[in-house]
Motif scaffolding. Sequence first.
Motif, PDB file in Angstrom:
ATOM      1  N   UNK A  49      37.244  53.418  29.890  1.00  0.00           N
ATOM      2  CA  UNK A  49      38.085  52.605  30.760  1.00  0.00           C
ATOM      3  C   UNK A  49      37.238  51.576  31.506  1.00  0.00           C
ATOM      4  N   UNK A  50      37.685  50.351  31.536  1.00  0.00           N
ATOM      5  CA  UNK A  50      37.082  49.308  32.366  1.00  0.00           C
ATOM      6  C   UNK A  50      38.164  48.900  33.363  1.00  0.00           C
ATOM      7  N   UNK A  51      37.929  49.131  34.647  1.00  0.00           N
ATOM      8  CA  UNK A  51      39.012  48.990  35.622  1.00  0.00           C
ATOM      9  C   UNK A  51      38.461  48.560  36.976  1.00  0.00           C
ATOM     10  N   UNK A  52      39.331  48.571  37.962  1.00  0.00           N
ATOM     11  CA  UNK A  52      38.928  48.215  39.316  1.00  0.00           C
ATOM     12  C   UNK A  52      39.119  46.738  39.594  1.00  0.00           C
ATOM     13  N   UNK A  53      38.130  46.137  40.245  1.00  0.00           N
ATOM     14  CA  UNK A  53      38.218  44.743  40.684  1.00  0.00           C
ATOM     15  C   UNK A  53      37.902  43.773  39.549  1.00  0.00           C
ATOM     16  N   UNK A  54      38.708  43.874  38.490  1.00  0.00           N
ATOM     17  CA  UNK A  54      38.626  42.939  37.368  1.00  0.00           C
ATOM     18  C   UNK A  54      40.018  42.368  37.132  1.00  0.00           C
ATOM     19  N   UNK A  55      40.065  41.232  36.468  1.00  0.00           N
ATOM     20  CA  UNK A  55      41.358  40.555  36.280  1.00  0.00           C
ATOM     21  C   UNK A  55      42.297  41.339  35.367  1.00  0.00           C
ATOM     22  N   UNK A  56      41.762  41.898  34.269  1.00  0.00           N
ATOM     23  CA  UNK A  56      42.615  42.577  33.292  1.00  0.00           C
ATOM     24  C   UNK A  56      41.946  43.894  32.845  1.00  0.00           C
ATOM     25  N   UNK A  57      42.223  45.002  33.515  1.00  0.00           N
ATOM     26  CA  UNK A  57      41.663  46.288  33.094  1.00  0.00           C
ATOM     27  C   UNK A  57      42.045  46.602  31.642  1.00  0.00           C
ATOM     28  N   UNK A  58      41.175  47.314  30.943  1.00  0.00           N
ATOM     29  CA  UNK A  58      41.485  47.679  29.556  1.00  0.00           C
ATOM     30  C   UNK A  58      40.752  48.961  29.190  1.00  0.00           C
TER      31      UNK A  58
END
Length: 551
Positions: free
Chosen positions: A290-299
């Motif tokens: 998971x890539x998440x948090x304060x990013x524009x588009x988690x994926x």
Amino acid sequence: MQTHTDTRQERFASGFIAGLAAGILATGVMLLLNILLNGVSLPEEVGGAITRLMPASIFDALHRLIGADAKRIFVAIVVAGQCAVFGLIGGLVNLATTHPVLVNEKKNGAMRLGAGIFLALILWLASGLLLLPLVGAGIFGAQLSSGTGGTMWSLGLVGLIYGVLYVLLRNWFRIREQIEENQPGAQERRARAKRTRRDILRNGGIIVGVGVMGILAWRFISNGINGANNLAQLTKNFKRKIIPAPTPNYGTLQPAPGLSSEITSNDRFYTVSKNLVSDPTVNASSWHLEVKGEVAHPFTLTYDELLKIPTKQQYESLMCISNEVGGPYMGNALWDGFPLSALFERAGGVKTGATKVVLRAADDYSDSIHLSKALEPTTLVAIRMNGETLPQLHGFPARLLVPGIYGMKHVKWITSIEVVNYDFRGYWQGQGWNDAAPIRMTSRIDTPRTDTSLKAGQKTYIAGVAFSGNKGISEVDVSLDNGATWQRTTLKKPITALTWVLWELPWTPKEGDYTVIARAVDLEGNVQDPNPASPAPDGSSGYHTVSITVR
């Protein structure tokens, strides 16, 4: 048949033995379920909670006092403690269980099997609702990688094994005691056995206590003797920085026996983790990142999708923050991976105000690095090691590489990468270990080893490795007179500035006793710190020293 009326002490003792035996088997099953099927391990969780509560200074002092076996000894203590608790439960249950629903008096007081199942239910609830939340794992392990479901079934199975086996053993002991009671001389044998057990416990406790204290005292004294050196002599003419930095003395090294290989093979590369019993075995088909948090588009990425990201190769050395001066927890490898920043680009960029990147792992480990460090092109997500798929012990399916900082930040078995806007503190930082964790320059003498005997007039080599994170090494010096004079060694040109450097000094010694000392200088001219410091909380410092006899 005459029936002896057990005293409370005898009832407790027989119950304790039955509970201990059942507990040993149940604990073994628990550990196997943890290793093979990701079931919950109470020794792992309880031991982890103890280490998290332990200040870094105490943790480090115990590690240095006990030595390299500290972790195995601690595991053994925690596992033995769990077995003892199972024994205590068995003793107390045998004292309290007198109700006809649980005990069949028509069968000489045999405990009913339902009592064991009821006991298993009580233990299941107590572990899931009280113990696991108390150690920070959540109700029935909700915060663990095993999840609530995995925790519930594994705890239930272990509890059932313990409860049923306890009843069977308790009843067998009772029948055996009743048979022996009808033999001639039974009362005299009981009294003699009671005295013998008491003497064994008392004398055994004294012997164990004296032995442990003796071992610890010897380690303390010997460590103090071995670590003593004339610090005043070493620091007399010490300069913290050389301007301009020395030009590296690169050359060809002889294959000195005992010198580390420039590339550390996967099976010889050091492994350190928080896990007391076993490291996770990750199934690539079910794993996802998971890539998440304060990013524009988690994926989210599957393993197959991860493998499609273009990679690059990077030689890099790693060192554990708990490595002592001259210690073995260093290694150098060729890694294949892609920049961590590539994931943020895929997520549409990082939001304004973000400060850190938090990494979580399949073994419930967590740590963080500053966003500026995460965006450096050499900060990689690695998927291969020395040309092979990343081994399980080294973080399969993916691990982080962060040049310039200690290995605890190079998170293995990554399951999530979260960009945050607050100061996240990881697993070891809760104990007081340095959060930034910059590597402190070090040099190690690989050969000859301490207490080695050499022949006078016979040519030999003093050789080893030096490492300064991502700052490179410009010089390594060796002293044979406790720092009064220094001889410059020959360096093997490193593959990159991110790796350790091999060094060597030819030597034809004369008779005598020698203290060999090594120090390093990095490419910026910074000189290795001679002041001894233990690993906690910032990493060790001081000069590696070996004692050699020449005859």
